[in-house]
Design a protein around this motif. Sequence first.
Motif, PDB file in Angstrom:
ATOM      1  N   GLY A   1      11.266   8.166   4.103  1.00 25.82           N
ATOM      2  CA  GLY A   1      11.384   8.225   5.549  1.00 25.82           C
ATOM      3  C   GLY A   1      10.208   7.562   6.245  1.00 25.82           C
ATOM      4  O   GLY A   1      10.379   6.833   7.234  1.00 25.82           O
ATOM      5  N   ARG A   2       9.007   7.784   5.717  1.00 25.21           N
ATOM      6  CA  ARG A   2       7.818   7.152   6.297  1.00 25.21           C
ATOM      7  C   ARG A   2       7.829   5.639   6.064  1.00 25.21           C
ATOM      8  O   ARG A   2       7.423   4.870   6.931  1.00 25.21           O
ATOM      9  N   LEU A   3       8.314   5.218   4.895  1.00 27.73           N
ATOM     10  CA  LEU A   3       8.422   3.785   4.628  1.00 27.73           C
ATOM     11  C   LEU A   3       9.414   3.135   5.590  1.00 27.73           C
ATOM     12  O   LEU A   3       9.166   2.045   6.125  1.00 27.73           O
TER      13      LEU A   3
ATOM     14  N   LYS B   1       0.834  -1.216   0.000  1.00 27.22           N
ATOM     15  CA  LYS B   1       0.000   0.000   0.000  1.00 27.22           C
ATOM     16  C   LYS B   1       0.861   1.255   0.000  1.00 27.22           C
ATOM     17  O   LYS B   1       0.513   2.260  -0.632  1.00 27.22           O
ATOM     18  N   ARG B   2       1.964   1.198   0.694  1.00 36.46           N
ATOM     19  CA  ARG B   2       2.850   2.364   0.756  1.00 36.46           C
ATOM     20  C   ARG B   2       3.681   2.516  -0.514  1.00 36.46           C
ATOM     21  O   ARG B   2       3.976   3.634  -0.940  1.00 36.46           O
ATOM     22  N   LEU B   3       4.056   1.400  -1.133  1.00 34.40           N
ATOM     23  CA  LEU B   3       4.837   1.484  -2.362  1.00 34.40           C
ATOM     24  C   LEU B   3       4.067   2.165  -3.483  1.00 34.40           C
ATOM     25  O   LEU B   3       4.624   2.965  -4.241  1.00 34.40           O
ATOM     26  N   VAL B   4       2.793   1.845  -3.623  1.00 35.76           N
ATOM     27  CA  VAL B   4       2.029   2.394  -4.746  1.00 35.76           C
ATOM     28  C   VAL B   4       1.753   3.883  -4.576  1.00 35.76           C
ATOM     29  O   VAL B   4       1.295   4.543  -5.522  1.00 35.76           O
ATOM     30  N   GLU B   5       2.052   4.441  -3.407  1.00 37.40           N
ATOM     31  CA  GLU B   5       1.893   5.879  -3.206  1.00 37.40           C
ATOM     32  C   GLU B   5       3.025   6.680  -3.842  1.00 37.40           C
ATOM     33  O   GLU B   5       2.873   7.879  -4.085  1.00 37.40           O
ATOM     34  N   GLU B   6       4.146   6.027  -4.096  1.00 40.62           N
ATOM     35  CA  GLU B   6       5.325   6.730  -4.599  1.00 40.62           C
ATOM     36  C   GLU B   6       5.439   6.577  -6.107  1.00 40.62           C
ATOM     37  O   GLU B   6       5.025   5.569  -6.685  1.00 40.62           O
ATOM     38  N   ASP B   7       6.029   7.587  -6.759  1.00 41.68           N
ATOM     39  CA  ASP B   7       6.105   7.602  -8.215  1.00 41.68           C
ATOM     40  C   ASP B   7       6.962   6.461  -8.756  1.00 41.68           C
ATOM     41  O   ASP B   7       6.542   5.719  -9.648  1.00 41.68           O
ATOM     42  N   SER B   8       8.199   6.354  -8.260  1.00 39.56           N
ATOM     43  CA  SER B   8       9.115   5.347  -8.805  1.00 39.56           C
ATOM     44  C   SER B   8       9.946   4.735  -7.675  1.00 39.56           C
ATOM     45  O   SER B   8      11.150   4.999  -7.550  1.00 39.56           O
ATOM     46  N   PRO B   9       9.319   3.887  -6.870  1.00 41.05           N
ATOM     47  CA  PRO B   9      10.059   3.240  -5.788  1.00 41.05           C
ATOM     48  C   PRO B   9      10.730   1.957  -6.265  1.00 41.05           C
ATOM     49  O   PRO B   9      10.312   1.353  -7.250  1.00 41.05           O
ATOM     50  N   LEU B  10      11.756   1.568  -5.559  1.00 38.44           N
ATOM     51  CA  LEU B  10      12.431   0.304  -5.841  1.00 38.44           C
ATOM     52  C   LEU B  10      12.946  -0.271  -4.529  1.00 38.44           C
ATOM     53  O   LEU B  10      13.635   0.422  -3.775  1.00 38.44           O
TER      54      LEU B  10
END
Length: 541
Positions: free
Chosen positions: A455-457, A395-404
């Motif tokens: 930071g929140r992740l 759920k938190r990953l899909v909030e960010e534009d380009s996470p890895l």
Amino acid sequence: MSSSIHPTLSLIILLLISTSCLTAVSSPLYNEEFTLCLLDLEVYLPNPKVYDQEHPNFDTLLQSSAQNLRYLMPSMPKPELLFFPQYELQVQDGVFCSKSSGIHLRVRSGGHDYEGLSYVSQIESPFLVMDMSNFRSVNVNMTEKTAWVMAGATIGEVYYRIAEKSPIHGFPAGICTSLGVGGHITGGAYGSLMRKYGLGVDNVLDARIVDADGKIHDRAGMGEDLFWAIRGGGGGSFGIMLEWKIKLVPVPSTVTVFTVTRTLEQGATKLLHRWQQVVDKLDQNLFIRVMIQVVTAGGGKAERSVRTSYNALFLGTANQLLTVMQKSFPELGLNRSDCIEMSWIQSVLYMAGYPSGTPPEVLLEGKSRFKNFFKGKSDFVRYPIPETALEGLWKRLVEEDSPLLIWISFGGMMSKISESSTPFPHRKGTIFMIQYLSLWDNASEDAAKHMDWIGRLYNYTAPYVSKFPREAYVNFRDLDLGMNKNGTSFIPPSVWGTKYYKGNFARLVQVKTKVDPDNCFRHEQSIPPLPLSLRGKGITD
């Protein structure tokens, strides 16, 4: 040769020792003073390659090996000078001249440092960058099964030169082939061979380094304490690396690689939970990392989802690999069609993400394939993260534009080496390491938004990773963990030192105090020497 010093420097050694490194005091003519100092010491050498900010090639040279574009923004401090030594004597003289001219010294071998510490100084100015890219020879000795590797060579060049001499030898170090060897090995140097042979630092036999007095030492000359410290204690704290002597390791003539992808819709959550339960116990010839990214699902309305990719190297044939997988990790459903057999040097290209068919000679270019804006963090995991926590992570990953996220498997040889054998302590009991990244391409984007997200992740995963301390990998530098406020202050280990080094931090401080008491080699997270008031008392926190 155990130690040596420039003949000219020997005449002024008393001045060199008395010139304090604690504070770089600016002079209006420090640029000119540094260059003239080099010229005075090197009347019989070609003119040193020194570039100031007015030189037309300054920006190109500064950007040449920098990977994190966040530290090339106009708001970031720029070095007053770029110095490209061509001879070891120039490295020695550069140490002296930076002191005598009052300009702080940073050293760059590959430029991959996540927080730009080799080409940016946020704690003091003026500063110069000594770039070691001219020192890139790799001399392989197949009789000894060793190689002397200069600090400015990339790890890809090292791999190529080894394979050039032998198709059945390699070296256990980084997957990213444009890493500069000088800094890469100082932090540990993990890679796809580590479950079989340990880290790069576990396979170093000797080294040559320039110390704060401009002297060159090999292992015999520097002593075992300093030799221990430079093999995992991080770059930029103890001296300037000139070269490493590494031990080559055997690899099969045929290795096997695969990349198997599973989405959430294909049961990625349960599969990743299972991977955590078995990955550190797999055959030590098998390395499996998981790349976790966000993808856009098809359909009338685009929805974001998560994709997990299992990227692996096996030291053996495809049939051998299938036997291992069927016994230890059948849940992945690996098929013969997923497996690709190749030589070890071809697997280097595969794991680094080069397209199929890329010739190994590309490794000689020494160029980074990935230049972007990013923020990185790291963790080490000792117990499997529950499925419910993984669902919260998605759920938190899909909030960010380009996470890895990259989950890197440990176990095997990594569990058999004592955590005090080198400064790199993340050994027995570690299942895997997590690398967190937020990436963006546009300089106009709000970096604070991405920094806040990661930071929140990082806060979210705190209950599921190592504790007391929450460990971190020094080659994934993270200034969020703490900084030296200036070049002189002593930072207690509890701030960031124990996160990188655990109980080894105290010994690193003692070595630093002995070999560089004036803190000549320093940056935002360099190992600090003990304050004068604590020296001789054995107190490090």
